[in-house]
Structures are given as structure tokens and as C-alpha cells.
Design a protein around this motif. Sequence first.
Motif, PDB file in Angstrom:
ATOM      1  N   GLU A  52       0.844  -1.193   0.000  1.00 37.13           N
ATOM      2  CA  GLU A  52       0.000   0.000   0.000  1.00 37.13           C
ATOM      3  C   GLU A  52       0.879   1.243   0.000  1.00 37.13           C
ATOM      4  N   ASP A  53       0.269   2.393  -0.216  1.00 33.91           N
ATOM      5  CA  ASP A  53       1.016   3.643  -0.133  1.00 33.91           C
ATOM      6  C   ASP A  53       1.554   3.798   1.288  1.00 33.91           C
ATOM      7  N   MET A  54       2.791   4.192   1.402  1.00 31.30           N
ATOM      8  CA  MET A  54       3.358   4.348   2.744  1.00 31.30           C
ATOM      9  C   MET A  54       4.583   5.250   2.708  1.00 31.30           C
ATOM     10  N   GLU A  55       5.057   5.602   3.894  1.00 29.77           N
ATOM     11  CA  GLU A  55       6.271   6.401   3.987  1.00 29.77           C
ATOM     12  C   GLU A  55       7.432   5.495   4.373  1.00 29.77           C
ATOM     13  N   SER A  56       8.551   5.691   3.724  1.00 35.99           N
ATOM     14  CA  SER A  56       9.739   4.899   4.016  1.00 35.99           C
ATOM     15  C   SER A  56      10.926   5.850   4.141  1.00 35.99           C
ATOM     16  N   ASN A  57      12.116   5.295   4.151  1.00 33.04           N
ATOM     17  CA  ASN A  57      13.330   6.104   4.212  1.00 33.04           C
ATOM     18  C   ASN A  57      14.345   5.589   3.203  1.00 33.04           C
ATOM     19  N   LYS A  58      15.219   6.465   2.766  1.00 32.32           N
ATOM     20  CA  LYS A  58      16.293   6.053   1.875  1.00 32.32           C
ATOM     21  C   LYS A  58      17.600   6.690   2.330  1.00 32.32           C
ATOM     22  N   VAL A  59      18.693   6.061   1.968  1.00 31.88           N
ATOM     23  CA  VAL A  59      20.014   6.561   2.326  1.00 31.88           C
ATOM     24  C   VAL A  59      20.382   7.723   1.411  1.00 31.88           C
ATOM     25  N   VAL A  60      21.026   8.734   1.994  1.00 29.13           N
ATOM     26  CA  VAL A  60      21.488   9.887   1.221  1.00 29.13           C
ATOM     27  C   VAL A  60      22.889   9.581   0.688  1.00 29.13           C
ATOM     28  N   ASP A 120      29.744  11.166  -5.283  1.00 32.52           N
ATOM     29  CA  ASP A 120      30.506   9.989  -5.696  1.00 32.52           C
ATOM     30  C   ASP A 120      29.717   8.705  -5.478  1.00 32.52           C
ATOM     31  N   ASN A 121      28.436   8.865  -5.183  1.00 31.91           N
ATOM     32  CA  ASN A 121      27.528   7.739  -4.958  1.00 31.91           C
ATOM     33  C   ASN A 121      27.933   6.903  -3.740  1.00 31.91           C
ATOM     34  N   LYS A 122      28.455   7.588  -2.714  1.00 25.82           N
ATOM     35  CA  LYS A 122      28.793   6.934  -1.462  1.00 25.82           C
ATOM     36  C   LYS A 122      27.853   7.441  -0.370  1.00 25.82           C
ATOM     37  N   PRO A 123      27.424   6.566   0.551  1.00 28.63           N
ATOM     38  CA  PRO A 123      26.499   6.986   1.609  1.00 28.63           C
ATOM     39  C   PRO A 123      27.074   8.101   2.472  1.00 28.63           C
ATOM     40  N   VAL A 124      26.258   9.089   2.755  1.00 29.99           N
ATOM     41  CA  VAL A 124      26.640  10.178   3.656  1.00 29.99           C
ATOM     42  C   VAL A 124      26.384   9.702   5.077  1.00 29.99           C
ATOM     43  N   THR A 125      27.340   9.876   5.984  1.00 27.98           N
ATOM     44  CA  THR A 125      27.182   9.409   7.360  1.00 27.98           C
ATOM     45  C   THR A 125      26.883  10.565   8.311  1.00 27.98           C
ATOM     46  N   ASP A 126      26.082  10.262   9.339  1.00 33.20           N
ATOM     47  CA  ASP A 126      25.788  11.231  10.392  1.00 33.20           C
ATOM     48  C   ASP A 126      26.910  11.239  11.411  1.00 33.20           C
ATOM     49  N   SER A 127      26.767  12.043  12.465  1.00 31.49           N
ATOM     50  CA  SER A 127      27.790  12.136  13.503  1.00 31.49           C
ATOM     51  C   SER A 127      27.989  10.820  14.247  1.00 31.49           C
ATOM     52  N   LYS A 162      23.222   8.531   6.698  1.00 35.06           N
ATOM     53  CA  LYS A 162      22.176   9.540   6.822  1.00 35.06           C
ATOM     54  C   LYS A 162      20.991   9.152   5.928  1.00 35.06           C
ATOM     55  N   THR A 163      19.788   9.309   6.445  1.00 32.12           N
ATOM     56  CA  THR A 163      18.597   8.948   5.672  1.00 32.12           C
ATOM     57  C   THR A 163      17.639  10.125   5.569  1.00 32.12           C
ATOM     58  N   GLU A 164      16.723   9.996   4.639  1.00 31.14           N
ATOM     59  CA  GLU A 164      15.669  10.995   4.490  1.00 31.14           C
ATOM     60  C   GLU A 164      14.375  10.284   4.115  1.00 31.14           C
ATOM     61  N   PRO A 165      13.226  10.859   4.496  1.00 30.34           N
ATOM     62  CA  PRO A 165      11.943  10.206   4.217  1.00 30.34           C
ATOM     63  C   PRO A 165      11.613  10.224   2.724  1.00 30.34           C
ATOM     64  N   VAL A 166      10.836   9.233   2.307  1.00 33.48           N
ATOM     65  CA  VAL A 166      10.416   9.142   0.913  1.00 33.48           C
ATOM     66  C   VAL A 166       9.054   8.470   0.863  1.00 33.48           C
ATOM     67  N   GLU A 167       8.198   8.893  -0.059  1.00 29.59           N
ATOM     68  CA  GLU A 167       6.871   8.307  -0.224  1.00 29.59           C
ATOM     69  C   GLU A 167       6.949   7.120  -1.186  1.00 29.59           C
ATOM     70  N   VAL A 168       6.300   6.039  -0.805  1.00 29.20           N
ATOM     71  CA  VAL A 168       6.285   4.834  -1.625  1.00 29.20           C
ATOM     72  C   VAL A 168       4.854   4.532  -2.051  1.00 29.20           C
ATOM     73  N   LYS A 169       4.653   4.270  -3.311  1.00 25.31           N
ATOM     74  CA  LYS A 169       3.336   3.941  -3.845  1.00 25.31           C
ATOM     75  C   LYS A 169       3.105   2.431  -3.800  1.00 25.31           C
ATOM     76  N   ALA A 170       1.868   2.032  -3.662  1.00 23.53           N
ATOM     77  CA  ALA A 170       1.519   0.615  -3.654  1.00 23.53           C
ATOM     78  C   ALA A 170       1.997  -0.055  -4.943  1.00 23.53           C
TER      79      ALA A 170
END
Length: 289
Positions: free
Chosen positions: A196-204, A208-215, A220-228
Motif C-alpha cells: 500500500e502507499d506508505m512512507e519509508s526512508n532512503k540513504v542519502v 561519488d555515490n557513497k552513503p553520507v554518514t551522520d555524527s 544519513k537517511t531521508e523520508p520518501v513516499e512509496v506507492k503501492a
Amino acid sequence: MKKRLGIMLLATVLIAALLVGCGSQDTGSTTTDEDSNETVATGELQDGTYLVKDPVSDHGNYGMAKMEVANGEISSFSYVEILATSGEEKNEGNYNYPDGLAVIKNLNEQFNEKKDLNEMDFDAVSGATHTKEAFKDIVNRLLAQAEKGETYTPVYKDGEYTAKAEEESHGWLGEVAVVVKDGQIVGIDYFESAVEDMESNKVVFDEDNKPVTDSDGKPKTEPVEVKAGERKSADNYAYLDSFDVVKGVQKLIIDNNGTENLDVDSITGATNTRTTMIELVEKALEEAK
């Protein structure tokens, strides 16, 4: 007298050395290719069907060859390179390396005509060095099988088989498509779709296409909307290890041509994904037996 005995002893030693030297010569049905240091079969071939499938490479593809022998002669031969997810043979529509495709075509044509690796011109088409080496190796293994009469019997019925999980997990439902060709599992596409439609998260990722890390050192992640119906991917799901697990299990099952006696301990993380994938492949293959 002593001189005479010495000469006789020396003659005996030389004769023994010659006999040992002769005995150490290769009297079997193989020779060595000086250029590649590979063993080349040269013995009589026994009638039957023979098949060799290489392990899935880190690039997600692999080689497979099938050979038919009739009346002691090679009657048909085919070498292909397959994409592990789709089970498709490399072609102009799914593989963006024309030189590689040209090499595969040329090698097939040459071997079907000459039936002898030693008579083939591997420099006739440039590029795809890895394919050429893989071809030599796989043909030698086929010929070795044919000398021993180790014929191949298909394990599964050819076709595409699917299965779907009965329950979702955290909003995602697992599915699998298994492709069988020549009785071998050649492709496995496992995926999870949003129910179903829902909210998820993805890595930033950085530029250079490498994951950004937090402290705290975590990605580091950010929210993203996912469709069914949307497939789980790095664009909508933050636990990236699960995708590595899918690739790892895919390789294990294709290489093993089934789910029996898998070394699952070699794949860590995302245990639920690993278990679900194996169970669904087993379910899909029930129709292929």
C-alpha cells in the motif's frame, strides 16, 4: 676387474634413468596448451548430452555451454552468457557491449566448424578477453566429461516459475520468478513490493555515490513516499544490506542449481529476506520437478 664392474654399474644406472624418464611421460588423453597452460582433451568422445555452467560472477552474469556427441563426434555445441536476474542470454537489447557479443558469436561459429580448440583463432575478434578464457575452460571441461561419458540429465522442466509470499513484512510482500533452461536454474528475480502507499526512508548519497554518514557514523537517511506496488530499492529503502543478501542468495541457488545444502551461513544480515527468498524459490520450483 674393478674398472669393468664400474662400467657395468654406470650402464645400469643410465638404463634405469631412461626407463624412469619414459615412464614419466604423459600417456593419457590430454595435452597441455603452452599458451594458456590449460589441459586440452584429446581422447575419444562418448555419445550423449553434456553441460557445464560457470558460477555467477560479481557482475551478475556467467557462462553456460551444452554439447551433443553422436557416433563419437560433436554434433552440436552452444556457448552462451546469461544474466543472473532475468535468465536471459546476453543480446543487443540487454547488454551494452557489442564487442563482447561479437566474440561470443564468433567463438560459437568457429568451434562448431572446427570442433577443435587448437585450430581456433582466438584473435579473430578483438576484445572480451575474459570471455575467451572462460570459453576455453568451459569447452575443456565439456570434452573431459565426454571422454568419461559423464552425460547430463536435466534436473527441472524448462520454463518460468513464480511464487508469492502469503504475508507481508513491514509493508513489503516478497515475490520471486525463477527461470529454468536446459534443466538448469539460469535466472532468479526476487523482489519485494509495497502492499500500500506508505512512507519509508532512503540513504542519502554524495556526488561519488557513497552513503553520507551522520555524527554517529551511521548512514544519513531521508523520508520518501512509496506507492503501492512499487518495488523495494535503494531509492525507497534504507537497509542496503538486504540488497546484497538478495544477490548473495541468488548466486548460491543458481550455482547450486537448487536450494539443497546451501551454505547460507556465508551470507550475513537480513535473515528474514534470506529465509523468505529461499522458501519462495523452493515453492516456485515445485512445478518444475
